[in-house]
Design an enzyme around this catalytic site. Structure first.
Site, PDB file in Angstrom:
ATOM      1  N   SER A  35      -6.028 -31.748  12.753  1.00 30.34           N
ATOM      2  CA  SER A  35      -6.771 -31.530  11.497  1.00 30.34           C
ATOM      3  C   SER A  35      -6.260 -32.508  10.454  1.00 30.34           C
ATOM      4  CB  SER A  35      -6.542 -30.103  10.989  1.00 30.34           C
ATOM      5  OG  SER A  35      -6.998 -29.988   9.663  1.00 30.34           O
ATOM      6  N   ILE A  51     -15.542 -29.051   8.385  1.00 33.24           N
ATOM      7  CA  ILE A  51     -16.639 -28.933   9.360  1.00 33.24           C
ATOM      8  C   ILE A  51     -17.298 -27.556   9.227  1.00 33.24           C
ATOM      9  CG2 ILE A  51     -17.280 -29.360  11.780  1.00 33.24           C
ATOM     10  CD1 ILE A  51     -15.536 -31.642  10.480  1.00 33.24           C
ATOM     11  N   TYR A  56      -0.569 -23.701   9.158  1.00 36.04           N
ATOM     12  CA  TYR A  56      -1.615 -24.486   9.838  1.00 36.04           C
ATOM     13  C   TYR A  56      -1.257 -25.978   9.832  1.00 36.04           C
ATOM     14  CZ  TYR A  56      -6.478 -25.964  10.845  1.00 36.04           C
ATOM     15  OH  TYR A  56      -7.612 -26.519  11.389  1.00 36.04           O
ATOM     16  N   LYS A  88      -0.614 -28.345  13.098  1.00 38.71           N
ATOM     17  CA  LYS A  88      -1.467 -29.501  13.400  1.00 38.71           C
ATOM     18  C   LYS A  88      -0.663 -30.801  13.372  1.00 38.71           C
ATOM     19  CE  LYS A  88      -5.386 -27.266  14.002  1.00 38.71           C
ATOM     20  NZ  LYS A  88      -6.095 -27.279  15.287  1.00 38.71           N
ATOM     21  N   GLY A 110     -11.218 -22.535  23.874  1.00 38.76           N
ATOM     22  CA  GLY A 110     -11.971 -21.993  22.739  1.00 38.76           C
ATOM     23  C   GLY A 110     -13.341 -22.616  22.655  1.00 38.76           C
ATOM     24  N   ARG A 144     -17.716 -21.325  20.866  1.00 41.11           N
ATOM     25  CA  ARG A 144     -18.397 -21.421  19.555  1.00 41.11           C
ATOM     26  C   ARG A 144     -17.868 -22.615  18.761  1.00 41.11           C
ATOM     27  NH1 ARG A 144     -15.432 -16.443  16.270  1.00 41.11           N
ATOM     28  NH2 ARG A 144     -14.094 -17.816  15.073  1.00 41.11           N
TER      29      ARG A 144
HETATM   30  P1  NAI Z   1     -13.851 -21.385  15.294  1.00 38.49           P
HETATM   31  O1  NAI Z   1     -13.057 -20.291  14.696  1.00 38.49           O
HETATM   32  O2  NAI Z   1     -15.332 -21.293  15.304  1.00 38.49           O
HETATM   33  O3  NAI Z   1     -13.399 -21.667  16.804  1.00 38.49           O
HETATM   34  C1  NAI Z   1     -12.099 -21.486  17.264  1.00 38.49           C
HETATM   35  C2  NAI Z   1     -12.162 -21.151  18.735  1.00 38.49           C
HETATM   36  O4  NAI Z   1     -10.831 -20.975  19.212  1.00 38.49           O
HETATM   37  C3  NAI Z   1     -12.923 -19.839  19.011  1.00 38.49           C
HETATM   38  O5  NAI Z   1     -13.748 -20.005  20.146  1.00 38.49           O
HETATM   39  C4  NAI Z   1     -11.801 -18.855  19.318  1.00 38.49           C
HETATM   40  O6  NAI Z   1     -12.177 -17.809  20.196  1.00 38.49           O
HETATM   41  C5  NAI Z   1     -10.786 -19.783  19.974  1.00 38.49           C
HETATM   42  N1  NAI Z   1      -9.439 -19.215  19.971  1.00 38.49           N
HETATM   43  C6  NAI Z   1      -8.734 -18.760  18.907  1.00 38.49           C
HETATM   44  N2  NAI Z   1      -7.541 -18.286  19.304  1.00 38.49           N
HETATM   45  C7  NAI Z   1      -7.494 -18.461  20.660  1.00 38.49           C
HETATM   46  C8  NAI Z   1      -6.529 -18.180  21.652  1.00 38.49           C
HETATM   47  N3  NAI Z   1      -5.358 -17.604  21.343  1.00 38.49           N
HETATM   48  N4  NAI Z   1      -6.803 -18.504  22.942  1.00 38.49           N
HETATM   49  C9  NAI Z   1      -7.998 -19.066  23.295  1.00 38.49           C
HETATM   50  N5  NAI Z   1      -8.956 -19.351  22.380  1.00 38.49           N
HETATM   51  C10 NAI Z   1      -8.706 -19.043  21.096  1.00 38.49           C
HETATM   52  O7  NAI Z   1     -13.382 -22.689  14.506  1.00 38.49           O
HETATM   53  P2  NAI Z   1     -13.707 -24.247  14.682  1.00 38.49           P
HETATM   54  O8  NAI Z   1     -13.877 -24.766  13.325  1.00 38.49           O
HETATM   55  O9  NAI Z   1     -14.724 -24.488  15.706  1.00 38.49           O
HETATM   56  O10 NAI Z   1     -12.266 -24.757  15.198  1.00 38.49           O
HETATM   57  C11 NAI Z   1     -12.060 -25.519  16.386  1.00 38.49           C
HETATM   58  C12 NAI Z   1     -10.837 -26.382  16.205  1.00 38.49           C
HETATM   59  O11 NAI Z   1     -11.089 -27.341  15.174  1.00 38.49           O
HETATM   60  C13 NAI Z   1      -9.596 -25.609  15.747  1.00 38.49           C
HETATM   61  O12 NAI Z   1      -8.462 -26.107  16.409  1.00 38.49           O
HETATM   62  C14 NAI Z   1      -9.524 -25.897  14.268  1.00 38.49           C
HETATM   63  O13 NAI Z   1      -8.211 -25.787  13.769  1.00 38.49           O
HETATM   64  C15 NAI Z   1     -10.020 -27.330  14.242  1.00 38.49           C
HETATM   65  N6  NAI Z   1     -10.489 -27.794  12.957  1.00 38.49           N
HETATM   66  C16 NAI Z   1     -11.541 -27.207  12.301  1.00 38.49           C
HETATM   67  C17 NAI Z   1     -11.943 -27.684  11.063  1.00 38.49           C
HETATM   68  C18 NAI Z   1     -13.086 -27.070  10.316  1.00 38.49           C
HETATM   69  O14 NAI Z   1     -13.316 -27.487   9.160  1.00 38.49           O
HETATM   70  N7  NAI Z   1     -13.834 -26.134  10.879  1.00 38.49           N
HETATM   71  C19 NAI Z   1     -11.271 -28.830  10.436  1.00 38.49           C
HETATM   72  C20 NAI Z   1     -10.180 -29.371  11.202  1.00 38.49           C
HETATM   73  C21 NAI Z   1      -9.823 -28.874  12.416  1.00 38.49           C
END
Ligand code: NAI
Length: 244
Positions: free
Chosen positions: A139, A185, A152, A156, A9, A12
């Site tokens: 998380s 974030i 979720y 996690k 992922g 982005r």
């Molecule tokens: P985001 O939604 O921008 O990025 C998530 C990424 O995962 C995207 O590139 C998406 O295409 C990819 N993805 C989703 N399902 C997928 C699949 N089945 N196979 C391959 N790729 C897949 O969100 P963000 O915030 O960048 O999240 C990244 C990680 O950080 C996640 O694991 C999220 O749970 C974790 N996180 C985010 C927080 C926040 O406040 N934004 C806080 C704590 C953890």
């Protein structure tokens, strides 16, 4: 020979920031993405400005078989994988009374089972070379729980347990496995929240603000690089003091 990092992922949000942090440090970058879009070309161009090589691999983390192929593709191009960052994740928030079986299953399938699918197919390449680093993006919600995020939080918390088991199983092979637990974030995942919800979350954070993905990426780089020689099985919080 440059080191190689694979980020799920990675096109982005936090994943993309991690890719740029490692590129700045001279790593070749493998970005896994779900669906092709116009941004990928630009990301590739910008990463390669750091004089590193890139490989973009399409694949859903829920597709176990696809990860066998991706492992082979990466080895064919780069010959090794030094660092794996399991970053892909989704949310489907609602209270348990309204949460469908599918809402629960799909979040656990992507976040937790996806982390297993990728790790299982990539770790043998590290094991063979007797070195590697894995950083799993958990998380803070997996540590403290949250109303409306049972699926979720469970996924996690599962990642944290999976991390500890992998750390124990692979310590003798010099593979260090850690998780990080980010708080709030600034990414697409949190962009959907209303301003009033964001404000109320910020008020619960001693540092009174969201973090930028680049701040998280620096921690992932430390844990994933050879600068980390003695931390394994740990879950490091990066949450502005939210859950101290
Ligand atoms: P985001 O939604 O921008 O990025 C998530 C990424 O995962 C995207 O590139 C998406 O295409 C990819 N993805 C989703 N399902 C997928 C699949 N089945 N196979 C391959 N790729 C897949 O969100 P963000 O915030 O960048 O999240 C990244 C990680 O950080 C996640 O694991 C999220 O749970 C974790 N996180 C985010 C927080 C926040 O406040 N934004 C806080 C704590 C953890």
């Amino acid at each position: 020979m440059n080191k190689v990092v694979l980020i799920t992922g990675g096109s982005r949000g936090i994943g993309k920031a991690i890719a740029f942090e490692f590129a700045r440090k001279g790593y070749n970058i493998v970005i896994n993405y779900m669906a092709a879009d116009k941004d990928l070309e630009l990301i590739k161009k910008e990463l390669e400005e750091y004089n590193v090589e890139t490989l973009f691999v399409q694949g859903d983390v829920t597709d176990f078989k696809r990860w066998e192929e991706i492992g082979k593709e990466v080895i064919e191009k780069f010959g090794k994988i030094d660092v794996l960052v399991n970053n892909a994740g989704i949310t489907k928030d609602t209270l348990i009374l309204r949460m469908s079986e599918k809402d629960f299953e799909s979040v656990v399938d992507v976040n937790l089972k996806g982390t297993f699918n990728v790790t299982k197919n990539i770790i043998p390449y590290m094991s063979k070379r007797r070195c590697g680093r894995i950083v799993n993006i958990a998380s803070i919600i997996g540590v403290v729980g949250n109303a409306g995020q049972a699926n979720y939080a469970a996924s996690k918390a599962g990642i944290i347990g999976l991390t500890k088991s992998c750390a124990r199983e692979f310590a003798a092979r010099n593979i260090l496995v850690n998780s990080i637990a980010p708080g709030f974030i600034n990414t697409n995942m949190t962009e959907v929240l209303s301003d009033s919800v964001k404000e109320s979350i910020n008020n619960q954070i001693p540092l009174k603000r969201q973090a930028e993905p680049s701040e998280v990426a620096k921690l992932v780089y430390f844990l994933g690089s050879e600068e980390n020689t003695y931390i394994t099985g740990e879950t490091v919080k990066i949450d502005g003091g939210m859950a101290m």
